[in-house]
Design an enzyme around this catalytic site. Sequence first.
Site, PDB file in Angstrom:
ATOM      1  N   ASP A  46      12.630  34.108 128.971  1.00  0.00           N
ATOM      2  CA  ASP A  46      12.617  34.654 127.613  1.00  0.00           C
ATOM      3  C   ASP A  46      13.746  34.049 126.793  1.00  0.00           C
ATOM      4  O   ASP A  46      14.921  34.186 127.130  1.00  0.00           O
ATOM      5  CB  ASP A  46      12.782  36.175 127.671  1.00  0.00           C
ATOM      6  CG  ASP A  46      12.785  36.808 126.292  1.00  0.00           C
ATOM      7  OD1 ASP A  46      11.719  37.279 125.852  1.00  0.00           O
ATOM      8  OD2 ASP A  46      13.862  36.837 125.646  1.00  0.00           O
ATOM      9  N   TYR A  51      18.579  32.217 119.317  1.00  0.00           N
ATOM     10  CA  TYR A  51      19.531  32.036 120.411  1.00  0.00           C
ATOM     11  C   TYR A  51      20.083  30.607 120.445  1.00  0.00           C
ATOM     12  O   TYR A  51      21.102  30.353 121.085  1.00  0.00           O
ATOM     13  CB  TYR A  51      18.871  32.319 121.765  1.00  0.00           C
ATOM     14  CG  TYR A  51      18.337  33.711 121.969  1.00  0.00           C
ATOM     15  CD1 TYR A  51      18.639  34.756 121.098  1.00  0.00           C
ATOM     16  CD2 TYR A  51      17.518  33.991 123.059  1.00  0.00           C
ATOM     17  CE1 TYR A  51      18.116  36.026 121.301  1.00  0.00           C
ATOM     18  CE2 TYR A  51      17.002  35.260 123.272  1.00  0.00           C
ATOM     19  CZ  TYR A  51      17.302  36.272 122.387  1.00  0.00           C
ATOM     20  OH  TYR A  51      16.786  37.520 122.606  1.00  0.00           O
ATOM     21  N   LYS A  76      10.712  33.589 120.231  1.00  0.00           N
ATOM     22  CA  LYS A  76      10.587  34.563 119.147  1.00  0.00           C
ATOM     23  C   LYS A  76      10.851  33.928 117.788  1.00  0.00           C
ATOM     24  O   LYS A  76      11.658  33.002 117.673  1.00  0.00           O
ATOM     25  CB  LYS A  76      11.579  35.721 119.348  1.00  0.00           C
ATOM     26  CG  LYS A  76      11.555  36.337 120.731  1.00  0.00           C
ATOM     27  CD  LYS A  76      12.601  37.435 120.868  1.00  0.00           C
ATOM     28  CE  LYS A  76      12.792  37.837 122.306  1.00  0.00           C
ATOM     29  NZ  LYS A  76      13.575  36.840 123.076  1.00  0.00           N
ATOM     30  N   HIS A 116      10.742  38.763 116.044  1.00  0.00           N
ATOM     31  CA  HIS A 116      11.989  39.204 116.662  1.00  0.00           C
ATOM     32  C   HIS A 116      12.460  40.566 116.154  1.00  0.00           C
ATOM     33  O   HIS A 116      12.905  41.403 116.933  1.00  0.00           O
ATOM     34  CB  HIS A 116      13.071  38.149 116.432  1.00  0.00           C
ATOM     35  CG  HIS A 116      14.147  38.166 117.463  1.00  0.00           C
ATOM     36  ND1 HIS A 116      14.841  37.041 117.841  1.00  0.00           N
ATOM     37  CD2 HIS A 116      14.664  39.168 118.219  1.00  0.00           C
ATOM     38  CE1 HIS A 116      15.727  37.349 118.779  1.00  0.00           C
ATOM     39  NE2 HIS A 116      15.639  38.637 119.013  1.00  0.00           N
TER      40      HIS A 116
END
Length: 284
Positions: A46, A51, A76, A116
Amino acid sequence: MSTIPTVTLNNGAVIPQLGFGVWQVPDAEAAPAVGAAIEAGYRSIDTASVYENETGTGTAIAESGVAREELFVTTKLWNSGTVDWSGRRGRDAVLRAFDESLAKLGLDHVDLYLIHWPRPVHGTFGNVWKAFEELAADGRARSVGVSNFGPQQLEVLLQESAVVPVLNQVELHPYFPQRELRAFHDEHGIATEAWSPLGQGGALLGEPALARIAEKHGRTAAQVVLRWHLQSNVIAIPKSVTPSRIKENIDVAGFELDADDLAAIDGIANGGRIGPDPQSFDWN
């Protein structure tokens, strides 16, 4: 290699119930961390565009030697406030963001694509979901879902679309078990996935109740909490960059929490969140 139970999603796709998360893992550290996770037996990875480690994650996947069809990869959409998410512009922005994620991952599809955050104060998640329907229809996102959505936002999607999110990824751990939201998910065939399943900062894992249960089973507190997630029918995505903990977190077969254990864990719930409240969270 550890045996991980699976969950069948509402579109027939199958996801491992225990995955590996890379939140707050720098891109340079993502490749060795994900590589260690895959070697340890994780098959669900994931990540997310925000990120900024999709490149490192993709490198680990490519170098793992594991067949692509054996892996379940999630990323996401970060629906930034600098973008107009309404109408045609919103649809095109979603598709561009998705293409960028695929390119960084080095993949031709992902197994799951999530919104998200709902950002309900903007009311644009319904428009974003229409583009997600397109991605699901053309197969580049094998499944589509959401993250941090509450019942009100899920109701909007259920009313406006025939495509029901396969899962909702939310903050969930023994301090914050999300019982009402999980009941809503169960009623509508939406799987529950937990981010920060082990809490944060060590407070949860230091709970005396968890220490007693861990000693009883000859396990660690983290293993007890992850076992609690599995027995609660919750998908969990713990993260670590430490190889020994990566292995420890997946080693949750071979023991069962009994009724007394589960009651003790239920007793430490205090409603305490780690992250922001999705109903008011906005990063503008």
